[in-house]
Write an enzyme that holds these catalytic residues in place. Structure first.
Site, short mmCIF file in Angstrom:
data_model
loop_
_atom_site.label_atom_id
_atom_site.label_comp_id
_atom_site.label_asym_id
_atom_site.label_seq_id
_atom_site.Cartn_x
_atom_site.Cartn_y
_atom_site.Cartn_z
N CYS A 138 -6.37 8.33 -7.90
CA CYS A 138 -7.25 7.57 -7.01
C CYS A 138 -8.63 7.39 -7.60
O CYS A 138 -9.30 6.40 -7.35
CB CYS A 138 -7.31 8.25 -5.65
SG CYS A 138 -7.63 10.00 -5.78
N GLY A 152 -3.73 8.40 0.44
CA GLY A 152 -2.84 7.30 0.08
C GLY A 152 -3.63 6.00 -0.01
O GLY A 152 -4.82 6.01 -0.32
N SER A 153 -2.95 4.89 0.28
CA SER A 153 -3.59 3.59 0.10
C SER A 153 -4.59 3.29 1.21
O SER A 153 -4.44 3.74 2.34
CB SER A 153 -2.51 2.50 0.07
OG SER A 153 -1.80 2.49 1.28
N THR A 154 -5.58 2.49 0.87
CA THR A 154 -6.59 2.08 1.85
C THR A 154 -5.92 1.29 2.98
O THR A 154 -6.26 1.44 4.16
CB THR A 154 -7.69 1.26 1.15
OG1 THR A 154 -8.39 2.14 0.27
CG2 THR A 154 -8.68 0.65 2.13
N GLU A 155 -4.93 0.49 2.61
CA GLU A 155 -4.20 -0.31 3.59
C GLU A 155 -3.58 0.58 4.69
O GLU A 155 -3.75 0.34 5.89
CB GLU A 155 -3.12 -1.04 2.80
CG GLU A 155 -2.37 -2.10 3.50
CD GLU A 155 -1.16 -2.52 2.65
OE1 GLU A 155 -1.08 -2.15 1.44
OE2 GLU A 155 -0.29 -3.20 3.22
N GLY A 192 -4.35 3.69 5.26
CA GLY A 192 -5.44 4.44 5.88
C GLY A 192 -6.00 3.72 7.10
O GLY A 192 -6.30 4.33 8.13
N GLU A 207 -7.29 -2.10 -6.89
CA GLU A 207 -6.74 -0.86 -7.44
C GLU A 207 -5.35 -1.15 -8.02
O GLU A 207 -4.45 -1.58 -7.30
CB GLU A 207 -6.62 0.20 -6.34
CG GLU A 207 -6.09 1.51 -6.87
CD GLU A 207 -6.11 2.64 -5.86
OE1 GLU A 207 -5.51 2.48 -4.77
OE2 GLU A 207 -6.74 3.68 -6.15
N GLU A 260 -8.43 10.05 2.44
CA GLU A 260 -8.80 10.00 1.02
C GLU A 260 -8.00 8.85 0.45
O GLU A 260 -6.78 8.95 0.32
CB GLU A 260 -8.46 11.35 0.38
CG GLU A 260 -9.27 11.60 -0.87
CD GLU A 260 -8.50 11.21 -2.09
OE1 GLU A 260 -8.61 10.02 -2.48
OE2 GLU A 260 -7.81 12.05 -2.66
N LYS A 283 4.01 15.95 5.74
CA LYS A 283 5.05 15.03 5.25
C LYS A 283 4.79 14.67 3.80
O LYS A 283 3.70 14.22 3.45
CB LYS A 283 5.08 13.73 6.09
CG LYS A 283 6.29 12.87 5.72
CD LYS A 283 6.25 11.47 6.30
CE LYS A 283 5.51 10.48 5.45
NZ LYS A 283 6.08 10.27 4.08
#
Ligand code: NAI
Ligand code: MG
Length: 500
Positions: A303, A247-250, A252, A400, A269, A194
């Site tokens: 990143c 993508g974002s840690t959130e 993830g 970030e 990642e 996606k």
């Protein structure tokens, strides 16, 4: 009259953009979403709509899984390793043939300068497939001597994981697609990928090349849609065995939780707040451009951007004044202009997010040496910004930002590097770090002590398909690229044969 440096739109791009809404690539065909819904993708340099793409949702993911499963059990299982390698190589050749169209589409959709898509994104993406084409024939198990019985013969096989879901971000749309697809296909998996909703176009173009290269239908399925709908459907699907996410840690964290419903393998990642440390014995002719490129490359939407800049106090003022003078002269404009060095941010949302950080930096007491104010145009432009008077605890030094904004801070111990290491490591993130020094012992000592998946010494943002990349701490886990990515996409089977 001044010579125009704006790129003429490639005829292949014209054709691609003007034959109706872009479709999903499922089971080897281009299809509409089952709901018939579409969404727009915009040009960040102007805020105008480029074209419309179909919006995949849960039922389209199910359809893609069906197609992938048929390929996994059928045609793809009959393709030899050597043929898999040839397909990947063929795809790389086709990308090379279409390199200019790919570069332009990426620039139109993401905003990044054409000089970068031509010279970084696209060549790296092509090289990535060539690298993994070579691995396809080098995946093997081993024969193991065991002590369980003299006539028990044991060996291992490395088998594909099966149906793999891959969710990618918008900052390097095509390159992230290739990082995900290369290792997965070389090892014999089938994929549902996606794209990010902000940048669907280059991956759909890639799908046309995948079709032309001759991959059996259903081996690669590429869908465009939103995270909480199509993305979540991939993560929750019971027959998908692995999910790879950048993508974002959130998000993830959400993915890791949701993937537990069928114990999918997960590789993540995620974000970063990478320290870039300039010692007083650095070669400044390299360190200063390196620090600038470390934060401003791709408008800072990287990143591993070197967004916390630590400069020794003895050289702090000089380094910062040089950086400020370079940064204020970087030519900012539309990516399709060949003279542009810094483009717009990807979206209105990212523009607002970074603008808010500019304001917060000032409220917290930091001072912009250059930049600091979003540009007032229809595009999403934020000028390169260097903050001084930054304290380690400020949000601009901890969170970030994902924009062209660097937090510069002095440090003062030289003999004992403990304090600067402690400050550099004082972050929930651990994706990358930079060190600038001409003292080889210090370089290695600091590199070993930094909590980061990549450390660059006297360079920054260097990448190669052969070198693993991934995070420590909340920057994620799993390594993409190199031989390491093969681990993500294979599972080991032990086979016992009784010879009696
Ligand atoms: P995001 O993490 O929401 O988006 C990345 C991808 O995840 C997109 O394909 C999106 O559709 C998908 N996604 C979103 N929610 C999902 C869900 N619930 N389930 C499955 N997939 C989902 O990132 P966003 O909102 O675009 O950017 C926000 C911030 O994230 C940025 O400012 C930056 O700090 C960070 N980021 C980091 C990246 C990296 O390379 N590590 C790349 C992009 C963003
Ligand atoms: Mg776009």
């Amino acid at each position: 009259m001044e010579k125009t440096t704006t790129v003429a739109v490639d005829s292949r791009v014209e054709v691609f953009l003007h034959d109706g809404p872009k479709k999903l690539f499922i089971g080897g065909e281009f299809v509409e979403s089952l709901s018939g819904r579409t969404f727009d993708t915009t040009n960040p340099a102007t805020g105008e709509v480029i074209t419309t793409v179909y919006e995949a949702d849960k039922e389209d993911v199910s359809r893609a899984v069906e197609a992938a499963e048929r390929a996994l059990k059928g045609s793809w299982s009959k393709v030899t390793a050597s043929e898999r390698g040839k397909l990947l190589w063929k795809l790389a050749d086709l990308m090379e043939e279409h390199a200019e169209a790919l570069a332009q589409l990426e620039t139109l959709d993401n905003g990044k300068p054409i000089q970068e898509t031509r010279h970084a994104d696209i060549p790296l993406a092509i090289d990535h497939f060539r690298y993994y084409a070579g691995w396809a024939t080098k995946i093997h198990g081993e024969v193991i001597d065991n002590s369980a019985g003299v006539n028990l013969f044991t060996y291992t096989r490395r088998e594909p994981v099966g149906i793999v879901g891959q969710i990618i971000p918008w900052n390097f749309p095509l390159l992230m697609a290739t990082w995900k697809l290369g290792a997965a296909l070389a090892t014999g998996n089938v994929v549902i990928l996606k794209t990010a909703e902000q940048t669907p176009l280059s991956a759909i173009y890639l799908a046309e090349l995948i079709q032309e290269a001759g991959f059996p239908e259903g081996v690669v399925n590429i869908i465009t849609g939103y995270g909480p709908t199509a993305g979540a459907a991939i993560v929750q699907h019971q027959r998908i065995r692995k999910v790879a996410f950048t993508g974002s840690t959130e998000v993830g964290k959400v993915i890791m939780q949701q993937a537990s419903s069928n114990l999918k393998r997960v590789s993540l990642e995620l974000g970063g707040k990478s320290p870039n440390i300039i010692f007083p014995d650095a070669d400044f002719t390299k360190a200063i451009p390196g620090a600038l490129m470390g934060i401003f490359f791709n408008q800072g939407q990287v990143c591993c951007a070197g967004s916390r800049l630590f400069v020794h106090k003895k050289v702090f003022d000089n380094v910062l004044s040089d950086m400020t003078s370079y940064a204020s002269k970087l030519k900012q404009g539309p990516g399709m202009d060949e003279s542009t060095r810094i483009g717009p941010l990807v979206s209105d949302k990212q523009f607002t997010r970074v603008s808010n950080y500019l304001q917060r930096g000032v409220e917290e007491g930091a001072s912009p040496l250059t930049g600091g104010q979003p540009l007032d145009t229809n595009g999403f432009f934020i000028p390169p910004t260097i903050f001084a008077d930054v304290q380690d605890h400020m949000s601009i030094a901890r969170e970030e930002i994902f924009g062209p904004v660097v937090a510069a801070m002095p440090f003062d111990d030289e003999e004992h590097i403990t304090d600067i290491i402690r400050r550099a490591n004082d972050s929930e993130y651990g994706l990358a770090a930079g060190v600038w020094t001409t003292d080889i012992r210090k370089a290695h000592k600091v590199a070993h002590a930094l909590e980061a998946g990549t450390v660059w010494v006297n360079c920054y943002n260097a990448f190669d398909a052969a070198v693993p990349f991934g995070g420590y701490k909340q920057s994620g886990f799993g390594r993409e690229m190199g031989s390491y990515a093969l681990e993500l996409y294979t599972q080991v089977k032990s086979i016992w044969i009784n010879l009696d």
